[in-house]
Every structure is written in structure tokens, then in C-alpha cells.
Design a protein around this motif. Structure first.
Motif, PDB file in Angstrom:
ATOM      1  N   LEU A 183      33.107 105.291 -24.878  1.00  0.00           N
ATOM      2  CA  LEU A 183      33.095 103.827 -24.961  1.00  0.00           C
ATOM      3  C   LEU A 183      31.892 103.207 -24.258  1.00  0.00           C
ATOM      4  O   LEU A 183      31.403 102.154 -24.659  1.00  0.00           O
ATOM      5  N   GLY A 184      31.397 103.903 -23.229  1.00  0.00           N
ATOM      6  CA  GLY A 184      30.227 103.386 -22.511  1.00  0.00           C
ATOM      7  C   GLY A 184      29.036 103.192 -23.425  1.00  0.00           C
ATOM      8  O   GLY A 184      28.224 102.277 -23.233  1.00  0.00           O
ATOM      9  N   ALA A 185      28.948 104.040 -24.430  1.00  0.00           N
ATOM     10  CA  ALA A 185      27.788 104.010 -25.331  1.00  0.00           C
ATOM     11  C   ALA A 185      27.753 102.782 -26.235  1.00  0.00           C
ATOM     12  O   ALA A 185      26.723 102.479 -26.843  1.00  0.00           O
ATOM     13  N   ILE A 186      28.878 102.102 -26.342  1.00  0.00           N
ATOM     14  CA  ILE A 186      28.881 100.929 -27.233  1.00  0.00           C
ATOM     15  C   ILE A 186      28.821  99.615 -26.460  1.00  0.00           C
ATOM     16  O   ILE A 186      28.835  98.536 -27.051  1.00  0.00           O
ATOM     17  N   GLN A 187      28.718  99.724 -25.150  1.00  0.00           N
ATOM     18  CA  GLN A 187      28.610  98.510 -24.332  1.00  0.00           C
ATOM     19  C   GLN A 187      27.391  97.694 -24.746  1.00  0.00           C
ATOM     20  O   GLN A 187      26.298  98.235 -24.888  1.00  0.00           O
ATOM     21  N   PRO A 223      24.052 107.138 -21.834  1.00  0.00           N
ATOM     22  CA  PRO A 223      23.682 105.734 -21.640  1.00  0.00           C
ATOM     23  C   PRO A 223      23.848 104.949 -22.944  1.00  0.00           C
ATOM     24  O   PRO A 223      23.822 105.539 -24.013  1.00  0.00           O
ATOM     25  N   PRO A 224      24.045 103.630 -22.840  1.00  0.00           N
ATOM     26  CA  PRO A 224      24.209 102.804 -24.039  1.00  0.00           C
ATOM     27  C   PRO A 224      23.086 103.063 -25.055  1.00  0.00           C
ATOM     28  O   PRO A 224      21.944 103.266 -24.669  1.00  0.00           O
ATOM     29  N   THR A 225      23.463 103.062 -26.344  1.00  0.00           N
ATOM     30  CA  THR A 225      22.535 103.401 -27.412  1.00  0.00           C
ATOM     31  C   THR A 225      21.496 102.302 -27.605  1.00  0.00           C
ATOM     32  O   THR A 225      21.404 101.711 -28.671  1.00  0.00           O
ATOM     33  N   ALA A 226      20.702 102.069 -26.613  1.00  0.00           N
ATOM     34  CA  ALA A 226      19.692 101.009 -26.682  1.00  0.00           C
ATOM     35  C   ALA A 226      20.317  99.769 -27.305  1.00  0.00           C
ATOM     36  O   ALA A 226      19.764  99.131 -28.189  1.00  0.00           O
ATOM     37  N   ALA A 227      21.550  99.468 -26.829  1.00  0.00           N
ATOM     38  CA  ALA A 227      22.371  98.414 -27.419  1.00  0.00           C
ATOM     39  C   ALA A 227      21.657  97.074 -27.476  1.00  0.00           C
ATOM     40  O   ALA A 227      21.879  96.270 -28.379  1.00  0.00           O
ATOM     41  N   ALA A 228      20.786  96.834 -26.519  1.00  0.00           N
ATOM     42  CA  ALA A 228      20.097  95.553 -26.455  1.00  0.00           C
ATOM     43  C   ALA A 228      19.268  95.287 -27.707  1.00  0.00           C
ATOM     44  O   ALA A 228      19.006  94.145 -28.062  1.00  0.00           O
ATOM     45  N   ASN A 229      18.863  96.359 -28.403  1.00  0.00           N
ATOM     46  CA  ASN A 229      18.004  96.181 -29.574  1.00  0.00           C
ATOM     47  C   ASN A 229      18.769  96.011 -30.877  1.00  0.00           C
ATOM     48  O   ASN A 229      18.165  95.826 -31.926  1.00  0.00           O
ATOM     49  N   VAL A 230      20.080  96.127 -30.842  1.00  0.00           N
ATOM     50  CA  VAL A 230      20.852  96.051 -32.081  1.00  0.00           C
ATOM     51  C   VAL A 230      21.217  94.602 -32.377  1.00  0.00           C
ATOM     52  O   VAL A 230      21.857  93.932 -31.580  1.00  0.00           O
ATOM     53  N   SER A 231      20.791  94.124 -33.540  1.00  0.00           N
ATOM     54  CA  SER A 231      21.043  92.733 -33.919  1.00  0.00           C
ATOM     55  C   SER A 231      22.433  92.557 -34.506  1.00  0.00           C
ATOM     56  O   SER A 231      23.005  93.476 -35.077  1.00  0.00           O
TER      57      SER A 231
END
Ligand code: TTP
Ligand code: MN
Ligand code: MN
Ligand code: MN
Length: 373
Positions: A70-74, A5-13
Motif C-alpha cells: 500500500l505504501g507504493a500507492i501513496q 518507495p512510492p512509484t514516483a507518485a508525484a508525477n502521475v496525473s
């Protein structure tokens, strides 16, 4: 295989100053390539792509684990189409054809080699390349080339200063410079800055901030330290710049602009016996002399500027860029190595520590070892 799953991408500023980036980089296979592409863009004076590759590398450095698909960087910020294409190549083939093309380019090779000499920037490197020069030997053999003093020192100590400086060597230099400064002024303050303050194991130089606890007393100190280093026989090269600091000027918008404090760029001689630990002196195997040359930078601001200079000189460059961008875009403030200015309130915000500056910006404090963006 299934994609994680995406690396908690939502939290990356998108801002490095809102991320924590230690020296532990789980995505070096990508960031090394992206930084090489950034350098190539810089040589081609493509500022936009250069910054884009640097920002992408910086975001990947902050991730808590390796990217496997690539899914992990979405959803991650700052990863454009070019970056994603490069990452895809690396994920599928284990290599990047785009970077291999760059690496085999004659011009890129020459510019990379030339700019590895202390005192040689992209402009000079380009000039030499256009004259048909391709190797350092050819430059030294070319009678019509006028090297300046810094470049002559760069060639003279090339082998030594292109070797990484270790933490043990940085520590040894800290002791030497501290002892020298204290011999001149017992209450002088010396602080390690740059990559070693961020906890890096190796660096291209060692950076220090030197000042006095009382305003104005720092005047003349740096020159006396330089004289003393010369008397001790360890000053191999010195480029000293006088202060052009003027507090009445507002902070600069241009990041690349150097600061106005008194400073010097040195090459010092470090003796084998001065370096503790089993690492010892970093030198070539088979090198018989018991010393090496090391690059050292010293900046000497008045003490009321201490926090701004410490923050500015601790880096990383990407972290500094984003601090300034954040200050300007999100807070309507102007930050540089000299001051923090609130453009709405039209006033300077004073600070005696880095914590003060983060607080003025409404940012959580980021420790030096978390600034390896
Ligand atoms: P560097 O010494 O170039 O970089 P570094 O210490 O992060 O990495 P390395 O291990 O390769 O040496 O610069 C350190 C910081 O100093 C960087 O954030 C930029 C800052 N700096 C200024 O702010 N003003 C200056 O005039 C100079 C020379 C550096
Ligand atoms: Mn980890
Ligand atoms: Mn440094
Ligand atoms: Mn430096």
C-alpha cells in the motif's frame, strides 16, 4: 518485508491524457477486480462509484511496475478509500472478498450474461431479470419477449461474436474492407481505429473510419460499401445510421452522447483462408465450419472532421473521457468527435491531424499505443 518507495507518485496525473498507458498492464490483479466492481456499480446505476473504480483502474494501468504494498500507492491520484480497501485485501489475501460477493450475486450474473448479447443494454437486461429470467435459453424460450433485429442477430451469432477477435483477423478484415472501398472509389481512405489501432492483440470488434479526400464525396460511399459486402455474401447483419451532423451546433458536453456521423454496426463473415499466420481463425475447438462471424464498426465522416473522429474512435473510452474533461476543466474548451471549441475566444479550432488537436489543448502528443488508459 520493507515497502518499496512510492512509484514516483508525484508525477502521475489525474488525467489519462497526461499519462502514457501501453497494453502492458503490470497491475492486472487489481484492475480486473476494480473494473468488475465498476461494472457492478453501473448495473446498480451508481454513476459516481462506477467512474471512481474506472479511474482508479486506469491510474494503476499506467504504472511502470506492479504495486506490491500500500505504501507504493501513496500520493497517487484517483485512489479512494473503497479502492484502497480492495487493493489491501488483494495484497494480503491474494483475493478480493468484495468482488467475490459481487460475482456470486444472482442479479450481477444475469445482467452480465444478458448484456454480453449484441444489442442488449443494461435497461433491457434489467427488464428481463425482473421478469425472473436468468439464462439465455430462458429468454429465447419466453414467448412474450420481443427481440429487435439487432438482438436477434446477437443471439444468432452469440458464440462467434463473444469470442475475441485477433490481430490477424482484424488485418484480414482491413484488407477485405479496403479492397471493397477501393473497388467503389479508388481514392477512398480507410483507417483502422479502436483497440487495434492502440496495439491491442485482441478486441471485441474491429473499428474503421472511412472517408474521401474531397469534401462531400463521402456521401453515399458507406451505403455502396455495404451493398458490395452484401453482394460478396459476407454481410451477415447491418444496422446503418444516417448522418445527423450539424456543424452549427457546439460540441456536446455529454461524453456518452454518440456522435452524429453516418455509421454502421456490422456482423461480417470471415473465411478461414483469409486469415494469415498460425493463429488462424478464432473459433471453438471441434468447430468444423471454415468461417466465423465478426463484429465491425464503420464511421464515415466528411474529411474535414477526420482528425476529430480518428481521435474519438481510437479510444480508450477512459482516455477520451479524460481528454474532454481536461479540455473543459483546464482549458475552457469543448471537445468531442466533431470539433474543438474555445469557449473564451468563442471560436472553433481547426485540425487536420491528431497532433493539431493535442497542440491546441497544450498537451504533449500521446501515441495511439499509449492511450490504453
Ligand atoms: P469500442 O469498439 O467499443 O472499444 P475498443 O475498440 O476500445 O475496445 P474493443 O477491443 O473491446 O472493441 O469503441 C472504440 C471507440 O469508439 C471508443 O473510444 C468510443 C468510440 N465510439 C464513438 O466515439 N462513437 C460511437 O458512436 C461509437 C459506437 C464508438
Ligand atoms: Mn514495463
Ligand atoms: Mn473496438
Ligand atoms: Mn466498436
Amino acid at each position: 518485508t520493507e515497502c518499496s518507495p512510492p512509484t514516483a507518485a508525484a508525477n502521475v496525473s489525474q488525467y489519462a491524457c497526461l499519462r502514457r498507458t501501453t497494453t502492458e498492464n503490470h497491475n492486472k490483479i487489481f484492475t480486473d477486480v476494480l473494473e468488475e466492481l465498476a461494472e457492478n456499480s453501473e448495473f446498480n446505476e451508481s454513476k459516481g462509484p462506477c467512474l471512481a473504480f474506472r479511474r482508479a483502474a486506469s491510474v494503476l494501468k499506467s504504472l511502470p511496475s506492479a504495486v506490491h504494498c500500500l505504501g507504493a500507492i501513496q500520493g497517487l491520484p484517483c485512489l479512494g478509500e473503497h479502492t484502497k480497501a480492495v487493493m489491501e485485501e488483494i495484497l494480503i489475501f491474494g483475493r478480493s472478498f468484495k468482488v467475490e460477493e459481487v460475482q456470486s450475486d444472482e442479479r450481477y450474473q444475469a445482467l452480465k450474461l444478458f448484456t454480453s448479447v449484441f444489442g442488449v443494454g443494461p435497461k433491457t437486461a434489467e427488464k428481463w431479470y425482473r421478469r425472473g429470467l436468468r439464462s439465455l435459453k430462458e429468454i429465447l424460450a419466453e414467448p412474450n419477449i420481443q427481440l429487435n433485429r439487432m438482438q436477434r442477430a446477437g443471439f444468432l451469432y452469440y458464440r462467434d461474436i463473444s469470442k475475441a477477435v485477433s490481430k490477424a483477423e482484424a488485418k484480414a478484415l482491413s484488407s477485405i474492407i479496403e479492397e471493397t472501398a477501393h473497388w467503389i472509389a479508388p481514392d477512398s481512405i480507410l483507417a483502422l481505429t479502436g483497440g487495434f489501432r492502440r496495439g491491442k492483440e485482441y478486441g471485441h470488434d474491429v473499428d474503421f473510419l472511412l472517408t474521401m479526400p474531397e469534401m462531400g464525396k463521402e456521401e453515399g460511399l458507406l451505403l455502396r460499401v455495404i451493398d458490395r459486402l452484401r453482394d460478396q455474401g459476407i454481410l451477415l447483419y447491418c444496422e446503418h445510421q444516417d448522418s445527423t451532423f450539424d456543424m452549427s451546433k457546439l460540441p456536446s458536453h455529454r461524453f456518452e452522447a454518440m456522435d452524429h456521423f453516418e455509421k454502421c454496426f456490422l456482423i461480417l463473415r470471415l473465411e478461414e483462408g483469409q486469415v494469415e499466420g498460425d493463429g488462424g481463425l478464432q473459433k471453438d475447438p471441434g468447430e468444423s465450419r471454415g468461417w466465423r462471424a465478426v463484429r465491425v464498426d464503420l464511421v464515415a465522416p466528411p474529411v474535414d472532421r477526420y482528425a476529430f473522429v480518428l481521435l474519438g474512435w481510437t479510444g480508450s473510452r477512459q482516455f477520451e473521457r479524460d481528454l474532454r474533461r481536461f479540455a473543459s476543466k483546464e482549458r475552457g474548451m469543448c471537445l468531442d468527435n466533431h470539433a474543438l471549441y474555445d469557449k473564451t475566444k468563442k471560436l472553433f479550432l481547426p485540425a487536420t491531424s491528431e497532433e493539431d488537436i493535442f497542440a491546441h489543448l497544450g498537451l504533449e502528443y500521446v501515441e495511439p499505443w499509449q492511450r490504453n488508459a
